[in-house]
Enzyme design. Structure first.
Site, PDB file in Angstrom:
ATOM      1  N   HIS A 141      -3.021  -8.828   3.054  1.00  0.00           N
ATOM      2  CA  HIS A 141      -3.297  -8.289   4.182  1.00  0.00           C
ATOM      3  C   HIS A 141      -2.251  -8.371   5.211  1.00  0.00           C
ATOM      4  O   HIS A 141      -1.382  -9.218   4.958  1.00  0.00           O
ATOM      5  CB  HIS A 141      -4.772  -9.020   4.780  1.00  0.00           C
ATOM      6  CG  HIS A 141      -5.264  -8.349   6.199  1.00  0.00           C
ATOM      7  ND1 HIS A 141      -4.800  -8.324   7.209  1.00  0.00           N
ATOM      8  CD2 HIS A 141      -6.434  -7.403   6.127  1.00  0.00           C
ATOM      9  CE1 HIS A 141      -5.537  -7.835   8.074  1.00  0.00           C
ATOM     10  NE2 HIS A 141      -6.298  -7.193   7.325  1.00  0.00           N
ATOM     11  N   GLU A 180      -2.964   1.136   4.311  1.00  0.00           N
ATOM     12  CA  GLU A 180      -3.146   1.433   5.508  1.00  0.00           C
ATOM     13  C   GLU A 180      -2.238   2.482   5.984  1.00  0.00           C
ATOM     14  O   GLU A 180      -1.080   2.250   5.790  1.00  0.00           O
ATOM     15  CB  GLU A 180      -2.818   0.255   6.064  1.00  0.00           C
ATOM     16  CG  GLU A 180      -3.786  -0.837   6.068  1.00  0.00           C
ATOM     17  CD  GLU A 180      -5.137  -1.049   6.717  1.00  0.00           C
ATOM     18  OE1 GLU A 180      -5.441   0.050   7.358  1.00  0.00           O
ATOM     19  OE2 GLU A 180      -5.805  -2.186   6.423  1.00  0.00           O
TER      20      GLU A 180
END
Lengths: 240, 240, 240, 240
Positions: free
Chosen positions: B98, B146
């Protein structure tokens, strides 16, 4: 320094690290809890994050600690460990700057302040006498000065290291507790440290890497008994 | 890639990060569990380590995930997070890389292999289309690309990003699931992503940073309903 | 990928790491420069930051590389290494993600783009066949796939590893050059790699850890000769 | 603490960080060198690694410092910065633990010892009064206590911070020099710090981020003049 810390000398720290996981952590915690009651010795049980709540809910005497936390406040930080989260799970304190999880000086200072703020006892590791003095300036509750700088030199006795590193801490702030803990493997290692004047000692692999539950539980009982007997002998000697 | 992953499109990932802690995490999990049952949508619930066991024990439908883990094997590593420990606590999978917990390429590869070995589903974040393709070469179960490289450029539509990043992953390995998730704030964000062809989407601050339990629970219900309705509409359109 | 890279197969990478410092680095660079001219072999010389300018100013044929850089742009970042700074000092390229300096996937991608932007050739290390394929997706000029996953298994020949890792890179982008380099210690190690089809090979401790300047210089000459002789033999074989 | 440090109060630290690179660093160094001679003020010039040698070879009075180093000894560590390498390139000292390059307490202690061993002056940053005291326990040559904990509180005067942080250091070891340096932008900032009793002050962006060489050079002259004038005024006041 969190002011309402109830841990008192003599005490002992047990950390299964990642040698154990799941039910084995709980089993070890139960053995430690029984030994704490039997010998009237405070025990810090430093458990993987995932077991904090279960250990706390299933024991009565242990002081459950997280192995680390980050200084962030509630908000982002997906995988960061929040002071309030470990507290809510049942932790009473947190270990910081272990040699397997070193943090920068700035982060260490911020983390100790966060622990104070969240009502967590802070136990901070240092790698030498000089570092122990430096950490004392940051005012945690407990310092663990690992004697790596003397190990293997043959020049200085265990007693001398215990004395010098304790002095390095207490001369800065006498309220900070000192845990002397490297390389503890058996009853006599524990006894020697506590008898020499340490507030506390502790053990990870010496317990957690033993191959069976029975061996681990027996070792916990033996070491906590050593704390009690060494401390009582020290008091008796002083009293004379 | 863990072969016995049971998560199926369409699914949704909810991560309270550190916006919530303690009982608030459980409350959110219960709301997610109810929505999962109601709308027949698989939900990954990525929870702080301290709440993994409690969330798992108190829910029936959630796929509980850890927010990170380290590639070590049982042994030392005081504050490292062990695959077997999160599994034993009830986690079914783990999020890796992440943007708030970036790891090196070598560590990422080793961690995916450890997840496979321990029987954990791996969900890996990537920061761009190129990275999504790179991560696909490492064969995790799920990738979250993302769209930071396109955000704010105004040159490329959301649909184009969904298409290009999905293609970057599926052209390497069509079995990898793709979760399209940046900036999800409401029903229509979810609907658009799923309707455009994403296997999944998800939300952290859009739910967890809401100020009350009622608001969070309502948003969970709304978003999971959007998954179901968008997916059904997509199927209906295809069927025609 | 920096488009004006002039390095061509067969080439060789020499990195003194921190085995050498000060004048010893320059001495090794001079020996490498002479060997490059003598055997008509391109040599990448990866030098500590402090010696980039001196090596560049005192050699004619070497391709001088920095051992790392950070993705920042000009501005803050006291101890960060800036692309424009290594370029201004004379570097032609930069090594990234060496196993002794691992970086996150996001940082790696950003650094390759910064290298392209600053006009620096990028050479990126990967730790396995899968990682080599992943790195290829990020489009550097050169990839070094270290065969750690096969080392010691006894199951796969050197030739098979050269073939599989080269294929993992070239199937993504055939313009990326591949340097096969783990454990090179002598003429025959170099010869075998180049003859097996590698674009390049390289050596650090096998040269730099030798105890005298004479030994190091002789080894440089021997290894560069091996590159030339193996490559010519390969061409001759092909020609038949 | 390196015992043969020749830097004496009052002194000044200039660090171009990554605001400048290549020839601009040398230009700034030449201006600093001229100001050092003109005003008889010692100047530490902290330069990117790539410019250490060039700055040293082209100046006469500057104390050239590296912005960081790693505690390793000669050997592996491709992109690590070796004490002996910065020394061989001409550095006289090294900055450690800058807020843009924080290091762990253990690494900090090891790095100060390596600096002592290699004959490098150590200048260590701290983020608060408490940290300044902690760093003093590790015995570097110079400490830079940045007043972040007081900035913006409005409760404590600049003079009080200078006094308290200097005392935090000197009470541990009066031989450690103290550089007071946050937010220096002009003649009067420098004057105030030195007049208030600081051994030294310094400036990075206040000089290096100015848009032209002329502006940077003029600012260097102005600030070094301020050091001299403030120090002389302090001595004169004392003498009365």
């Amino acid at each position: 320094m969190f002011k309402r810390c109830t841990i008192k000398a003599p005490f002992f720290e047990i950390g299964p690290k990642n040698y154990l996981y799941g039910d084995d952590v709980l089993d070890l915690a139960l053995a430690a809890d029984a030994a704490s009651e039997k010998y009237k010795v405070d025990i810090i049980f430093t458990t993987p994050y995932t077991e904090i709540r279960r250990v706390k809910e299933n024991t009565r005497f242990l002081h459950v600690f997280a192995p680390h936390m980050d200084p962030l406040k509630p908000g982002r930080g997906l995988a960061d460990v929040l002071a309030e989260a470990v507290k809510a799970a049942g932790a009473e304190g947190v270990m910081l700057n272990h040699c397997e999880k070193p943090i920068s000086l700035g982060t260490l200072k911020a983390s100790i302040l966060r622990a104070d703020e969240a009502g967590l006892v802070s136990i901070v590791c240092a790698d030498s006498i000089a570092e122990a003095g430096a950490v004392a300036k940051l005012n945690p509750n407990i310092i663990v000065p690992e004697p790596t700088e003397l190990v293997g030199t043959g020049q200085t006795s265990d007693e001398e290291y215990v004395r010098a590193s304790t002095e390095a801490v207490k001369s800065v702030n006498p309220e900070i507790l000192v845990l002397q803990g490297a390389g503890i493997k058996c009853y006599s290692d524990v006894y020697r440290n506590i008898f020499a004047g340490a507030d506390a000692t502790g053990c990870s692999s010496g317990i957690a890497a033993l191959p069976t539950r029975e061996a681990r539980n027996a070792m916990v009982d033996e070491m906590i008994r050593a704390v009690r007997e060494a401390y009582d002998a020290r008091l008796a000697q002083k009293g004379r």
